[in-house]
Design an enzyme around this catalytic site. Structure first.
Site, PDB file in Angstrom:
ATOM      1  N   ASP A 202     -15.159  -4.569   9.136  1.00  0.00           N
ATOM      2  CA  ASP A 202     -14.973  -3.780  10.365  1.00  0.00           C
ATOM      3  C   ASP A 202     -13.546  -3.825  10.800  1.00  0.00           C
ATOM      4  O   ASP A 202     -12.690  -4.713  10.431  1.00  0.00           O
ATOM      5  CB  ASP A 202     -15.947  -4.364  11.340  1.00  0.00           C
ATOM      6  CG  ASP A 202     -16.152  -3.738  12.668  1.00  0.00           C
ATOM      7  OD1 ASP A 202     -15.926  -2.401  12.584  1.00  0.00           O
ATOM      8  OD2 ASP A 202     -16.356  -4.312  13.860  1.00  0.00           O
TER       9      ASP A 202
ATOM     10  N   GLY B  94       0.831  -1.359   0.057  1.00  0.00           N
ATOM     11  CA  GLY B  94       0.042   0.006  -0.003  1.00  0.00           C
ATOM     12  C   GLY B  94       0.935   1.204  -0.037  1.00  0.00           C
ATOM     13  O   GLY B  94       2.045   1.303   0.354  1.00  0.00           O
TER      14      GLY B  94
END
EC number: 2.7.11.5
Length: 577
Positions: free
Chosen positions: A374, A323
């Site tokens: 979540d 990332g």
């Protein structure tokens, strides 16, 4: 004025704060029935966010009260806290929510002390409560015994779970549910004289739905049982379908869903019942699904430290494309990823650390419609250096030296999020069959559309930022560019002024910070031309700015769009032919 207080009094003050939290939690939860009956869908969303934020608000309030009423020399003397903990144990011993009270104590302790002082002597690192307590329990389920007459048992269920709004068409729904059960279950089950139906007494509410949850069982077998109910404004309550497949029920309780509003007199008892229905779910996920996400966090942490203590598993970097904002690592044998913010971002990223944290909080509070994973936020994790593969630790120290620190033989991680591990969609597609590719790309498009319907725009919609769950669902998990759909300006690319414009490396038109051009999506999202063409067939309307503008208009008009956490079955007419 500060004064001296015995340990039992400090324990009582902590417990008083917990009681205030539980009272307000119940108050918000109890309002779910009225919101469902009155079709107050926006109020339901606000109540959900309010209840999520309530815990930290009440912890801060309790900590402030302790600091105001007690001298620091008394309150912050860590040597006293084992005594305070013992007094607290005595005070919660007969409670029906004692495990939640332990977690509350931990939160107060962490609000007063740095994480350097964490130990099982001062906190409940391990619970002191047995998983099933011997004292009396409130009756929590209703049992129905059809005795070969399933229709009669269903009629009793319809009677027992009445609302202040009438059923839309009771007779139609009875016929439909009866037919669905006969269709979904083996032939012999509905005729078995020993068949029983057990339903949790409390109704589960979430978004625009209500759910009756329980099981069907015989002496030898059991099946989970869920009745989803809808309130069609102007028509009344209807039983939408019936679900008896464990995988589908698991998705309803997924980590990608908002938390249920459900009256829970005895949390441990309800979680134990749900665990019997869904043995593949961890306790952490079940507690979280019913709104006790801090208890879920405690159960997760206990499972993690037990895993590290009892296995040779070591942290490694998570598979997938690295990332630009986050660094992600994992334990191969533990179905979780750990995400930390890098010290420096790729120049193409315009966000900062504070913005990333805000984005994750947005996801926590918002309706995740089954398409956002979540997360749990942790501070000051400490792990042995020996639990890291050298390459993993070296990379973390390189990209996030302000967050990851080695202190002797311990690795300190100052801040991270945990999230369910999934297979990155780009990796999944590399090995997928033609049928799997079509199914995954279709679900990828549905994920984008359902997020948009919930007023969420993912921002960076690259395949690598979506994962595939064990149930084959596509879920978004990269949140640093996420925003509300209504904040985005969807535009068409203007016609070129001159032929040379199309050859230029720079656009011939102005581009604002929130401008998005859906026409660019095909080239941006898909390198593989076959995948690009297939996706255009499946979800080509995503490439049209008018599609997005239409959704924005509906959201601005206050419409809450239906997104169902289950497959909707045949119409009564189709099924009863």
């Amino acid at each position: 004025m500060v004064q001296s207080a015995p340990a039992s009094e400090i324990a009582a003050l902590i417990l008083r704060g917990f009681d205030a939290y539980r009272e307000q939690f119940r108050e918000i939860t109890d309002g779910a029935r009225a919101r469902f009956e009155q079709a107050q869908w926006q109020e339901a969303q606000r109540a959900s966010a309010q209840r999520i934020n309530l815990y930290e608000e009440k912890v801060a309030e309790t900590v402030a009260g302790l600091r105001a009423g007690l001298a620091d020399s008394e309150l912050l003397d860590v040597e006293r806290w084992p005594i305070i903990k013992s007094a607290y144990i005595a005070q919660i011993d007969l409670r029906l929510d004692d495990e939640l009270a332990e977690t509350w104590f931990n939160s107060i302790f962490c609000g007063l002390f740095s994480h350097d002082n964490i130990s099982d002597g001062t906190m409940f690192v391990h619970t002191t409560r047995p998983s099933l307590r011997a004292h009396a329990r409130a009756p929590y389920t209703r049992t129905y015994r059809p005795g070969g007459d399933l229709r009669q048992a269903l009629e009793k269920i319809f009677d027992d779970y009445r609302f202040d709004v009438p059923y839309d068409d009771r007779e139609r729904d009875l016929e439909r549910i009866d037919a669905l059960l006969h269709s979904n279950l083996p032939d012999w089950v509905c005729k078995d004289p020993d068949l029983a139906i057990e339903l949790i007494g409390s109704v589960f509410y979430r978004n625009k739905g209500a759910y009756l949850v329980g099981r069907l069982f015989t002496p030898d077998e059991q099946w989970p049982l869920v009745f989803p109910l809808l309130h069609r404004e102007g028509h009344g309550i209807q039983f939408d379908t019936v679900i008896t497949d464990e995988a589908e029920v698991s998705i309803i309780f997924s980590f990608t869903r908002s938390y249920f509003m459900v009256d829970v007199p005895v949390p441990a008892e309800l979680v134990a019942f749900l665990k019997r229905l869904l043995p593949g779910k961890h306790l952490a996920e079940l507690y979280t699904s019913i709104g006790f996400y801090k208890q879920g966090k405690s159960e997760f942490y206990r499972a993690l430290i037990n895993h590290l203590a009892t296995t040779d598993d070591r942290f490694v970097m998570a598979p997938g494309v690295r990332g630009m904002v986050m660094s992600v690592f994992t334990l191969p044998g533990f179905n979780t990823v750990f995400k930390i913010i890098k010290d420096r971002f790729n120049p193409s990223k315009s966000v900062d650390h504070a913005t990333v944290i805000q984005k994750y909080q947005l996801v926590k509070n918002h309706d995740r419609v089954g398409r956002l994973a979540d997360t749990q936020q942790f501070a000051d994790f400490r792990f042995p250096v020996s639990k890291f593969e050298p390459e993993c630790l070296a990379e973390l120290l390189e990209v996030a030296p302000s967050t990851v620190v080695v202190e002797g033989d311990v690795v300190l991680i100052r801040h991270c999020w945990t999230e369910r591990r999934m297979t990155p969609l780009n990796i999944y597609l590399e090995n997928a069959s033609e049928a799997q590719t079509r199914e995954a790309l279709n679900d990828y498009g549905l994920a984008i559309k359902q997020l948009a319907a919930a007023n969420i725009f993912p921002g960076d919609m690259l395949l690598k930022n979506f994962g595939v769950t064990r149930h084959g669902r596509v879920v978004f998990y990269d949140y640093d560019e996420i925003c509300y759909l209504t904040e985005v300006n969807f535009r068409y690319i203007p016609e070129p002024r001159f032929p040379e414009d199309e050859m230029s490396s720079e656009p011939w038109y102005s581009v604002g910070p929130n401008d998005v051009f859906p026409e660019e999506f095909p080239r941006f999202l898909f390198v593989d031309l076959d995948q690009r063409r297939l996706f255009a067939k499946l979800h080509g309307n995503l490439y049209d700015a008018k599609y997005w503008q239409g959704l924005q208009q509906q959201i601005r008009e206050g419409k809450v769009i239906d997104v169902f956490p289950y497959r909707r079955q045949e119409t009564p007419e189709q099924l009863l032919k």
